[in-house]
Design an enzyme around this catalytic site. Structure first.
Site, PDB file in Angstrom:
ATOM      1  N   ALA A 104       6.175   3.260   0.524  1.00  0.00           N
ATOM      2  CA  ALA A 104       5.829   2.415  -0.361  1.00  0.00           C
ATOM      3  C   ALA A 104       4.761   1.374   0.961  1.00  0.00           C
ATOM      4  O   ALA A 104       4.382   0.324   0.260  1.00  0.00           O
ATOM      5  CB  ALA A 104       6.441   2.031  -1.481  1.00  0.00           C
ATOM      6  N   HIS A 138      -0.052 -10.242  -5.468  1.00  0.00           N
ATOM      7  CA  HIS A 138      -0.168  -9.129  -4.604  1.00  0.00           C
ATOM      8  C   HIS A 138      -2.194  -9.479  -5.030  1.00  0.00           C
ATOM      9  O   HIS A 138      -1.915 -10.121  -6.030  1.00  0.00           O
ATOM     10  CB  HIS A 138       0.083  -7.695  -4.496  1.00  0.00           C
ATOM     11  CG  HIS A 138       0.307  -6.905  -3.662  1.00  0.00           C
ATOM     12  ND1 HIS A 138       1.560  -6.916  -4.231  1.00  0.00           N
ATOM     13  CD2 HIS A 138       0.566  -6.042  -2.579  1.00  0.00           C
ATOM     14  CE1 HIS A 138       2.337  -6.706  -3.494  1.00  0.00           C
ATOM     15  NE2 HIS A 138       1.512  -6.102  -2.298  1.00  0.00           N
ATOM     16  N   LYS A 142      -4.857  -4.944  -7.150  1.00  0.00           N
ATOM     17  CA  LYS A 142      -4.031  -4.160  -7.072  1.00  0.00           C
ATOM     18  C   LYS A 142      -3.910  -3.375  -8.544  1.00  0.00           C
ATOM     19  O   LYS A 142      -3.269  -3.547  -9.488  1.00  0.00           O
ATOM     20  CB  LYS A 142      -3.002  -4.629  -6.783  1.00  0.00           C
ATOM     21  CG  LYS A 142      -1.385  -3.491  -6.703  1.00  0.00           C
ATOM     22  CD  LYS A 142      -0.234  -4.191  -5.361  1.00  0.00           C
ATOM     23  CE  LYS A 142       0.626  -3.171  -5.149  1.00  0.00           C
ATOM     24  NZ  LYS A 142       0.928  -2.234  -4.838  1.00  0.00           N
TER      25      LYS A 142
HETATM   26  N1  LIG Z   1       2.309   1.774   1.894  1.00  0.00           N
HETATM   27  C1  LIG Z   1       1.781   0.624   2.374  1.00  0.00           C
HETATM   28  O1  LIG Z   1       2.237   0.419   3.624  1.00  0.00           O
HETATM   29  C2  LIG Z   1       0.181   0.082   2.126  1.00  0.00           C
HETATM   30  C3  LIG Z   1      -0.356  -0.546   2.064  1.00  0.00           C
HETATM   31  C4  LIG Z   1      -1.169  -1.223   1.246  1.00  0.00           C
HETATM   32  C5  LIG Z   1      -1.920  -0.331   0.281  1.00  0.00           C
HETATM   33  N2  LIG Z   1      -1.194   0.580  -0.034  1.00  0.00           N
HETATM   34  C6  LIG Z   1      -1.006   1.080  -1.786  1.00  0.00           C
HETATM   35  O2  LIG Z   1      -2.577   2.131  -1.208  1.00  0.00           O
HETATM   36  C7  LIG Z   1      -3.306   2.640  -2.278  1.00  0.00           C
HETATM   37  C8  LIG Z   1      -4.680   2.106  -1.911  1.00  0.00           C
HETATM   38  O3  LIG Z   1      -4.909   0.589  -1.769  1.00  0.00           O
HETATM   39  P1  LIG Z   1      -6.272   0.078  -1.255  1.00  0.00           P
HETATM   40  O4  LIG Z   1      -6.434  -0.950  -1.096  1.00  0.00           O
HETATM   41  O5  LIG Z   1      -6.772   0.857  -0.031  1.00  0.00           O
HETATM   42  O6  LIG Z   1      -6.800   0.414  -2.542  1.00  0.00           O
HETATM   43  P2  LIG Z   1      -8.169   0.607  -2.636  1.00  0.00           P
HETATM   44  O7  LIG Z   1      -9.328  -0.466  -1.634  1.00  0.00           O
HETATM   45  O8  LIG Z   1      -8.725   0.680  -3.808  1.00  0.00           O
HETATM   46  O9  LIG Z   1      -8.778   2.400  -1.973  1.00  0.00           O
HETATM   47  C9  LIG Z   1      -8.371   3.374  -2.657  1.00  0.00           C
HETATM   48  C10 LIG Z   1      -9.544   4.362  -2.591  1.00  0.00           C
HETATM   49  O10 LIG Z   1      -9.514   5.852  -3.052  1.00  0.00           O
HETATM   50  C11 LIG Z   1     -10.566   6.229  -3.536  1.00  0.00           C
HETATM   51  N3  LIG Z   1     -10.259   7.380  -4.449  1.00  0.00           N
HETATM   52  C12 LIG Z   1      -9.435   7.503  -5.685  1.00  0.00           C
HETATM   53  N4  LIG Z   1      -9.446   9.215  -5.943  1.00  0.00           N
HETATM   54  C13 LIG Z   1      -9.664   9.581  -5.334  1.00  0.00           C
HETATM   55  C14 LIG Z   1      -9.363  11.091  -4.482  1.00  0.00           C
HETATM   56  N5  LIG Z   1      -9.406  12.026  -5.581  1.00  0.00           N
HETATM   57  N6  LIG Z   1      -9.416  11.034  -3.467  1.00  0.00           N
HETATM   58  C15 LIG Z   1     -10.305  10.062  -2.575  1.00  0.00           C
HETATM   59  N7  LIG Z   1     -10.446   9.279  -2.562  1.00  0.00           N
HETATM   60  C16 LIG Z   1     -10.201   9.170  -3.930  1.00  0.00           C
HETATM   61  C17 LIG Z   1     -10.923   5.217  -4.455  1.00  0.00           C
HETATM   62  O11 LIG Z   1     -12.083   5.848  -4.515  1.00  0.00           O
HETATM   63  P3  LIG Z   1     -13.371   4.857  -6.308  1.00  0.00           P
HETATM   64  O12 LIG Z   1     -12.917   3.381  -5.656  1.00  0.00           O
HETATM   65  O13 LIG Z   1     -14.474   5.418  -6.178  1.00  0.00           O
HETATM   66  O14 LIG Z   1     -12.041   4.666  -6.916  1.00  0.00           O
HETATM   67  C18 LIG Z   1     -11.156   4.117  -2.563  1.00  0.00           C
HETATM   68  O15 LIG Z   1     -11.778   4.157  -1.885  1.00  0.00           O
HETATM   69  C19 LIG Z   1      -2.206   1.940  -3.260  1.00  0.00           C
HETATM   70  O16 LIG Z   1      -1.528   3.008  -4.258  1.00  0.00           O
HETATM   71  C20 LIG Z   1      -1.913   0.654  -2.958  1.00  0.00           C
HETATM   72  O17 LIG Z   1      -1.052   0.413  -3.748  1.00  0.00           O
HETATM   73  C21 LIG Z   1       0.082   1.336   0.538  1.00  0.00           C
END
Ligand SMILES: NC(=O)c1ccc[n+]([C@@H]2O[C@H](COP(=O)([O-])OP(=O)(O)OC[C@H]3O[C@@H](n4cnc5c(N)ncnc54)[C@H](OP(=O)(O)O)[C@@H]3O)[C@@H](O)[C@H]2O)c1
Length: 232
Positions: A104, A138, A142
């Site tokens: 996470a 956040h 998010k």
């Molecule tokens: N583990 C860690 O350290 C950490 C750190 C930060 C964030 N996170 C988590 O990581 C996730 C992403 O965060 P983020 O900030 O990068 O979010 P984000 O900017 O919304 O990016 C998510 C991306 O995934 C795309 N997507 C949705 N469905 C998909 C699919 N079936 N196949 C390929 N791409 C798809 C979305 O496209 P669309 O915009 O077109 O829907 C969007 O571009 C969240 O769950 C967040 O909580 C984790």
């Protein structure tokens, strides 16, 4: 190393940028439009990929992991909000002898903060007169709340201090990259331990460290188990 980046949003782009700076190759990227229900993650689309890095959304991650495991690609995911499905995915990894690393939070600072929080809770355990709570903040976009990190924090705090429930308050506002705080509050004083992320670079760096480590390590791992040993 040749990477597939599944989910080209804020985190996917941050990891890809850093990977190129470290001399890796982005072999393929997958966005939502070309990957409905993981349909884009075919063996041919993933040919020559050494490791996949998945940062998408709670409703997309499970299908993506299934397809990546089917294709035999060592896979790292940082997507949060899908813990109910984790036991099934773990069984799948084991039956297919695949490699999965999930976390996470890929910030090394957060992993050390979690350990310090556990120590704090074990020292407060059994001391009356304090309330204990978690605050996590956040950015407004998010989707999941509480954050996966806050849930992990609460679980380890409860293990260390069974007298408190550690209620979580979530704030979703503005552009906050991620702040987690645990507080013990008493009538005369309060103790607060916080982790404040300054941006996404720390998460991206930890995720890339894990992606570099994962090939050749079959099984299910967490960032914590990679850093400190123990089981995933
Ligand atoms: N583990 C860690 O350290 C950490 C750190 C930060 C964030 N996170 C988590 O990581 C996730 C992403 O965060 P983020 O900030 O990068 O979010 P984000 O900017 O919304 O990016 C998510 C991306 O995934 C795309 N997507 C949705 N469905 C998909 C699919 N079936 N196949 C390929 N791409 C798809 C979305 O496209 P669309 O915009 O077109 O829907 C969007 O571009 C969240 O769950 C967040 O909580 C984790």
């Amino acid at each position: 190393m040749r990477l597939a980046v599944v989910g080209y949003g804020r985190m996917g782009r941050a990891v890809a940028e850093l990977a190129v700076a470290r001399g890796h190759v982005i072999q393929a990227t997958f966005g939502r439009a070309d990957n409905v229900n993981g349909a884009g993650l075919t063996s041919s689309a993933l040919a020559d990929v050494d490791v996949a890095v998945e940062f998408t959304r709670p409703e997309a991650v499970v299908a993506n992991l299934e397809r990546l495991l089917d294709a035999g690609i060592p896979t790292l995911t940082g997507t949060t909000g899908w813990t109910a499905e984790l036991p099934r995915i773990v069984r799948l990894v084991e039956s297919q002898r695949g490699a999965l690393l999930h976390a996470a939070n890929f910030s090394i600072g957060v992993q050390l903060f979690l350990r310090a929080a556990r120590d704090l809770a074990s020292r407060f355990a059994g001391r009356p007169g304090f309330d204990a709570f978690i605050l996590e903040q956040h950015h407004a976009a998010k989707v999941d709340a509480p954050s996966g990190t806050a849930l992990a924090l609460r679980e380890l705090l409860r293990d260390a201090d069974r007298a408190h429930h550690f209620p979580i308050t979530s704030v979703r506002a503005g552009s906050i990259p991620g702040t987690h705080t645990v507080t013990y509050d008493g009538p005369d004083d309060a103790v607060t331990l916080s982790h404040v992320a300054r941006g996404r670079r720390g998460f991206a760096a930890g995720a890339l460290d894990a992606a570099e480590w994962l090939p050749g390590h079959p099984g299910v791992h967490t960032f914590e188990s990679m850093l400190f040993g123990g089981t995933g």
